[in-house]
Design an enzyme around this catalytic site. Structure first.
Site, short mmCIF file in Angstrom:
data_model
loop_
_atom_site.label_atom_id
_atom_site.label_comp_id
_atom_site.label_asym_id
_atom_site.label_seq_id
_atom_site.Cartn_x
_atom_site.Cartn_y
_atom_site.Cartn_z
CD GLU A 259 -9.88 -2.49 1.26
OE1 GLU A 259 -9.94 -1.25 1.37
OE2 GLU A 259 -8.81 -3.12 1.31
NE ARG B 210 -7.49 -4.33 5.27
CZ ARG B 210 -6.61 -3.40 4.96
NH1 ARG B 210 -6.63 -2.24 5.58
NH2 ARG B 210 -5.72 -3.61 4.02
N GLY C 189 -0.92 2.27 -1.10
CA GLY C 189 -0.29 0.98 -1.38
C GLY C 189 -0.87 0.48 -2.69
CG ASN D 35 -10.93 8.92 -7.64
OD1 ASN D 35 -12.12 9.10 -7.89
ND2 ASN D 35 -10.51 8.43 -6.49
NE ARG E 65 3.49 0.56 1.52
CZ ARG E 65 2.33 -0.07 1.62
NH1 ARG E 65 2.25 -1.35 1.36
NH2 ARG E 65 1.25 0.58 1.99
CG LEU F 20 -3.59 0.93 -9.32
CD1 LEU F 20 -3.54 1.61 -10.69
CD2 LEU F 20 -2.33 0.11 -9.08
CG HIS G 137 -3.98 -4.20 -1.24
ND1 HIS G 137 -3.00 -3.72 -2.07
CD2 HIS G 137 -4.10 -3.31 -0.23
CE1 HIS G 137 -2.51 -2.59 -1.56
NE2 HIS G 137 -3.16 -2.32 -0.45
NE ARG H 73 -5.61 13.68 -4.53
CZ ARG H 73 -6.39 13.37 -3.52
NH1 ARG H 73 -7.68 13.62 -3.57
NH2 ARG H 73 -5.91 12.83 -2.43
CG ASN I 166 -9.52 -1.21 7.85
OD1 ASN I 166 -8.37 -1.46 8.21
ND2 ASN I 166 -9.87 -1.06 6.58
P1 ADP Z 1 -5.13 4.24 0.85
O1 ADP Z 1 -4.27 3.17 0.27
O2 ADP Z 1 -4.46 5.05 1.90
O3 ADP Z 1 -6.54 3.78 1.22
P2 ADP Z 1 -6.45 5.59 -1.37
O4 ADP Z 1 -7.08 4.37 -1.93
O5 ADP Z 1 -7.32 6.63 -0.78
O6 ADP Z 1 -5.29 5.27 -0.35
O7 ADP Z 1 -5.60 6.26 -2.56
C1 ADP Z 1 -4.79 7.38 -2.37
C2 ADP Z 1 -4.21 7.79 -3.71
O8 ADP Z 1 -5.27 8.07 -4.62
C3 ADP Z 1 -3.36 9.05 -3.64
O9 ADP Z 1 -2.19 8.89 -4.43
C4 ADP Z 1 -4.24 10.10 -4.28
O10 ADP Z 1 -3.50 11.10 -4.91
C5 ADP Z 1 -4.98 9.28 -5.32
N1 ADP Z 1 -6.19 9.96 -5.75
C6 ADP Z 1 -7.33 10.15 -5.06
N2 ADP Z 1 -8.20 10.88 -5.79
C7 ADP Z 1 -7.59 11.16 -6.96
C8 ADP Z 1 -7.97 11.87 -8.17
N3 ADP Z 1 -9.15 12.46 -8.27
N4 ADP Z 1 -7.07 11.95 -9.17
C9 ADP Z 1 -5.87 11.35 -9.06
N5 ADP Z 1 -5.46 10.66 -7.97
C10 ADP Z 1 -6.31 10.56 -6.96
#
Ligand code: ADP
Length: 409
Positions: A397, A106, A226, A348, A255, A223, A194, A298, A8
């Site tokens: 994925e 991917r 992206g 999360n 974005r 979420l 996605h 976070r 990927n």
């Molecule tokens: P990507 O699109 O780069 O794969 P991810 O799916 O890893 O990104 O998501 C990243 C987002 O998830 C960030 O905004 C991060 O703050 C949020 N995130 C990850 N863990 C937590 C958590 N425990 N609580 C709140 N937000 C979280």
């Protein structure tokens, strides 16, 4: 046994996974197995330095790799040391790369030409190259990955799994922008992204709900950094928030999502360059732009705890954008059976699920506060009596790509 390597490749990282599976496991596994080996090359901090990290069930390995030009040029040199960890050292899983049965990639943009995964051949590579115009940061990295793997494992078949494929059946009303029609036929259409994640989580939702996907009306909320929402009717994507590019739709980490096009014209007339506008809408907007704090949810939540009003505004705009996005997908579905949350934030951030759902109670959405807050794993977090089920599903994925590869054998 089938041994699948999944690659990927993105604009600033390359993730890789190794799975060993049987066709039966690929077809029937209700929950994905962990990969045997997981590798990451990340040059996001400094394009000339890649962080190499490899993990297996019980071993790990990390190193730092450099390249004078860095970025995609660096990837040419960095992929081999990453793959060497498959065949030697503490993370060894294979005697040689010849043991790979198939390699899956991917690919971000397949236009509306590809509705499913395909074996890579000269024609597929030419199409990915042609579509690089639409995904300049991603498609060239995907192509390079294919070429490097063909050099290293010339006998091993390769498969392209497109992030746009799930959306390739969007109906014309969802695909067409209100612009002169000759631009639509020239390719300026909604493609959506996605797709691998939206397809996987909607299939998983049907399994969790013990209902046939063919009869479900779902909204899947991916979420992460992206963000995109997709309306899935009977297993088919019928509307999605991202568009011609992944900049469109709901508010994201950096974005802007949907924006009055007049704003860009205004800024162009005031002397901003195209490159500056690209940075503005893709890297400096979203949660980061509004909060002035971070793109990372976070950190936004931590700033809200400290009373930062701009962080609170960014969070509120994000929730409202998601609610509007969800509501905007409803006409394509004509009703709603399930809302699915996935990716870093969706999986999360219980507060995001709570606040999005709180504003949608009129749709029959009601959460079980305890399950939302405390539960773990893929689960239904709706109140027992609620009309609409709400699910949390971990997106997988890489596993979805491995499964698609098996189908192409
Ligand atoms: P990507 O699109 O780069 O794969 P991810 O799916 O890893 O990104 O998501 C990243 C987002 O998830 C960030 O905004 C991060 O703050 C949020 N995130 C990850 N863990 C937590 C958590 N425990 N609580 C709140 N937000 C979280």
């Amino acid at each position: 046994m089938i041994t699948v390597l999944v690659l990927n490749a993105g604009s600033s990282s390359l993730k890789a996974c190794l799975y060993r599976l049987t066709p039966e496991l690929a077809a029937t596994a209700t929950a994905p197995p962990d990969p045997l080996w997981h590798g990451l090359l990340d040059w996001g901090q400094d394009p000339t330095v890649a962080r190499l990290q490899v993990t297996t069930a019980d071993q790990g390995y990390a190193a730092s790799l450099t390249h004078p030009d860095g970025g995609i040029a660096g990837l040419r040199d960095w992929l081999k040391p990453l793959l060497d960890t498959l065949t030697r050292g503490p993370t060894k899983c294979l005697e040689s790369l010849e043991e790979l049965t198939i390699i899956g990639h991917r690919v971000v943009h397949g236009g509306n030409r590809y509705r499913a995964a395909v074996r890579v051949d000269a024609q597929v590579k030419a199409a990915i190259r042609e579509l690089s115009e639409y995904a300049p940061l991603h498609n060239p990295a995907n192509l390079l990955g294919m070429e490097l793997m063909a050099d290293m494992c010339p006998q091993t078949p390769q498969v392209a799994v497109f992030d746009t494929a799930f959306h390739a059946q969007l109906p014309p009303v969802a695909r067409t922008y209100a612009i002169p029609y000759e631009l639509t036929t020239a390719g300026i259409q909604r493609y959506g992204f996605h797709g691998i994640s939206h397809q996987y989580v909607s299939e998983r939702a049907a399994t969790l709900l013990q209902r046939p996907l063919a009869e479900l009306r779902l909204i899947s909320c991916h979420l992460g950094n992206g963000c995109s929402l997709t309306a899935v009717k009977g297993g088919i994507s019928v509307e999605t928030t991202m568009g011609f590019t992944p900049t469109a739709g709901v508010m994201m980490g950096t974005r802007c999502g949907d924006l009055d096009p007049g704003i860009l014209l205004y800024l162009l007339r005031r002397g901003r360059t195209v490159e500056e506008l690209d940075q503005l809408v893709n890297r400096r907007s979203g949660l980061l732009g509004v909060s002035g704090v971070s793109n990372d949810l976070r950190q936004i939540l931590a700033a809200i705890d400290q009373g930062n009003p701009q962080a609170q505004l960014a969070y509120d705009c994000f929730i409202y954008s998601l609610q509007r996005g969800i509501a905007g997908l409803l006409p394509a579905l004509g009703g709603l059976d399930g809302l699915v949350f996935t990716a870093g934030i969706g999986e999360n951030a219980a507060c995001v699920r709570r606040d999005v759902c709180r504003g949608l109670a009129w749709l029959g959405i009601e959460l079980d506060g305890h399950l939302n807050q405390q539960g773990t794993g893929d689960r239904d977090i709706a109140a027992p009596s609620a009309a609409v089920r709400v699910l949390v599903v971990r997106t997988q994925e890489d596993w979805a790509i491995a499964r698609a590869c098996v189908k192409c054998l």
